[in-house]
Scaffold this motif. Structure first.
Motif, PDB file in Angstrom:
ATOM      1  N   MET A  78      45.418  28.642  37.464  1.00 58.29           N
ATOM      2  CA  MET A  78      45.530  29.484  36.268  1.00 58.29           C
ATOM      3  C   MET A  78      46.527  30.616  36.502  1.00 58.29           C
ATOM      4  SD  MET A  78      44.233  29.460  33.261  1.00 58.29           S
ATOM      5  CE  MET A  78      42.516  29.321  32.744  1.00 58.29           C
ATOM      6  N   ILE A  79      47.376  30.831  35.530  1.00 58.80           N
ATOM      7  CA  ILE A  79      48.382  31.888  35.681  1.00 58.80           C
ATOM      8  C   ILE A  79      48.535  32.590  34.338  1.00 58.80           C
ATOM      9  CG2 ILE A  79      50.309  30.340  35.140  1.00 58.80           C
ATOM     10  CD1 ILE A  79      51.917  31.894  37.288  1.00 58.80           C
ATOM     11  N   THR A  80      48.780  33.858  34.398  1.00 63.73           N
ATOM     12  CA  THR A  80      48.929  34.642  33.179  1.00 63.73           C
ATOM     13  C   THR A  80      50.379  35.052  32.988  1.00 63.73           C
ATOM     14  OG1 THR A  80      46.702  35.513  33.434  1.00 63.73           O
ATOM     15  CG2 THR A  80      48.158  36.708  31.961  1.00 63.73           C
ATOM     16  N   TYR A  81      50.888  34.773  31.791  1.00 59.57           N
ATOM     17  CA  TYR A  81      52.243  35.177  31.478  1.00 59.57           C
ATOM     18  C   TYR A  81      52.228  36.166  30.325  1.00 59.57           C
ATOM     19  CZ  TYR A  81      54.186  31.402  34.311  1.00 59.57           C
ATOM     20  OH  TYR A  81      54.518  30.580  35.342  1.00 59.57           O
ATOM     21  N   THR A  82      53.183  37.050  30.323  1.00 60.17           N
ATOM     22  CA  THR A  82      53.390  37.941  29.191  1.00 60.17           C
ATOM     23  C   THR A  82      54.281  37.224  28.182  1.00 60.17           C
ATOM     24  OG1 THR A  82      53.231  39.907  30.563  1.00 60.17           O
ATOM     25  CG2 THR A  82      54.351  40.141  28.456  1.00 60.17           C
ATOM     26  N   LEU A  83      53.833  37.186  26.946  1.00 59.25           N
ATOM     27  CA  LEU A  83      54.631  36.569  25.892  1.00 59.25           C
ATOM     28  C   LEU A  83      55.066  37.653  24.914  1.00 59.25           C
ATOM     29  CD1 LEU A  83      52.442  33.415  25.196  1.00 59.25           C
ATOM     30  CD2 LEU A  83      54.354  33.656  26.785  1.00 59.25           C
ATOM     31  N   ILE A  84      56.231  37.443  24.322  1.00 55.81           N
ATOM     32  CA  ILE A  84      56.781  38.425  23.395  1.00 55.81           C
ATOM     33  C   ILE A  84      57.181  37.699  22.120  1.00 55.81           C
ATOM     34  CG2 ILE A  84      58.540  40.193  23.046  1.00 55.81           C
ATOM     35  CD1 ILE A  84      58.873  40.226  26.141  1.00 55.81           C
ATOM     36  N   CYS A  85      56.714  38.197  20.975  1.00 53.91           N
ATOM     37  CA  CYS A  85      57.066  37.560  19.708  1.00 53.91           C
ATOM     38  C   CYS A  85      58.365  38.146  19.170  1.00 53.91           C
ATOM     39  CB  CYS A  85      55.937  37.709  18.696  1.00 53.91           C
ATOM     40  SG  CYS A  85      55.941  39.298  17.845  1.00 53.91           S
ATOM     41  N   ASP A  86      58.817  37.598  18.040  1.00 55.79           N
ATOM     42  CA  ASP A  86      60.099  38.054  17.498  1.00 55.79           C
ATOM     43  C   ASP A  86      60.005  39.436  16.859  1.00 55.79           C
ATOM     44  OD1 ASP A  86      58.581  37.264  15.368  1.00 55.79           O
ATOM     45  OD2 ASP A  86      60.072  35.903  14.514  1.00 55.79           O
ATOM     46  N   LYS A  87      58.807  40.017  16.870  1.00 55.68           N
ATOM     47  CA  LYS A  87      58.665  41.394  16.403  1.00 55.68           C
ATOM     48  C   LYS A  87      58.386  42.338  17.580  1.00 55.68           C
ATOM     49  CE  LYS A  87      57.880  40.612  11.634  1.00 55.68           C
ATOM     50  NZ  LYS A  87      58.064  39.190  11.722  1.00 55.68           N
ATOM     51  N   ASP A  88      58.653  41.832  18.769  1.00 59.25           N
ATOM     52  CA  ASP A  88      58.528  42.636  19.987  1.00 59.25           C
ATOM     53  C   ASP A  88      57.099  43.027  20.330  1.00 59.25           C
ATOM     54  OD1 ASP A  88      61.090  42.578  20.932  1.00 59.25           O
ATOM     55  OD2 ASP A  88      61.711  44.420  19.954  1.00 59.25           O
ATOM     56  N   HIS A  89      56.142  42.218  19.908  1.00 62.64           N
ATOM     57  CA  HIS A  89      54.766  42.448  20.343  1.00 62.64           C
ATOM     58  C   HIS A  89      54.557  41.697  21.653  1.00 62.64           C
ATOM     59  CE1 HIS A  89      54.099  42.682  15.774  1.00 62.64           C
ATOM     60  NE2 HIS A  89      54.139  43.919  16.247  1.00 62.64           N
ATOM     61  N   GLU A  90      54.025  42.402  22.622  1.00 58.94           N
ATOM     62  CA  GLU A  90      53.748  41.761  23.912  1.00 58.94           C
ATOM     63  C   GLU A  90      52.260  41.473  24.042  1.00 58.94           C
ATOM     64  OE1 GLU A  90      55.272  43.431  27.483  1.00 58.94           O
ATOM     65  OE2 GLU A  90      57.112  44.134  26.526  1.00 58.94           O
TER      66      GLU A  90
END
Ligand SMILES: [Zn+2]
Length: 78
Positions: free
Chosen positions: A1-13
Motif C-alpha cells: 500500500m502506498i499513498t500518493y498526493t493527487l492534485i485536481c485541475d483546480k489545484d486541490h490536493e
C-alpha cells in the motif's frame, strides 16, 4: 500500500492510497478517482508522498558545511 498526493485541475490536493504506482496510474488513466473538494476527475499525481510508511525524509537538509556549522546560523541541521 502506498499513498500518493493527487492534485485536481483546480489545484486541490488530497491523498489517496493505492496498491502500487501502476495501480495509481491505472486509476488516474481510467478516471476512477475524483477530487473530494470539487468532484473533478482531471487529476494528476503530485510530487510528494506524504504518508509513505517506512520512508522518513528529513524536513530540513543537513548543513553542507564540513562537520556542520554547529551554530544554526545557516538554518540547517548541524
Ligand atoms: Zn478539486
Amino acid at each position: 500500500m502506498i499513498t500518493y498526493t493527487l492534485i485536481c485541475d483546480k489545484d486541490h490536493e488530497f491523498a489517496e492510497s493505492f496498491d502500487n504506482y501502476d495501480d495509481c496510474m491505472a486509476q488516474l488513466k481510467a478516471k476512477k478517482l475524483k477530487c473530494p473538494t470539487c468532484g473533478s476527475k482531471n487529476l494528476v499525481k503530485g510530487l510528494s508522498a506524504p504518508n509513505v510508511s517506512g520512508q522518513t525524509a528529513p524536513d530540513i537538509p543537513a548543513c553542507p558545511a564540513m562537520g556542520g556549522c554547529a551554530n544554526g546560523a545557516c538554518g540547517l541541521k548541524a
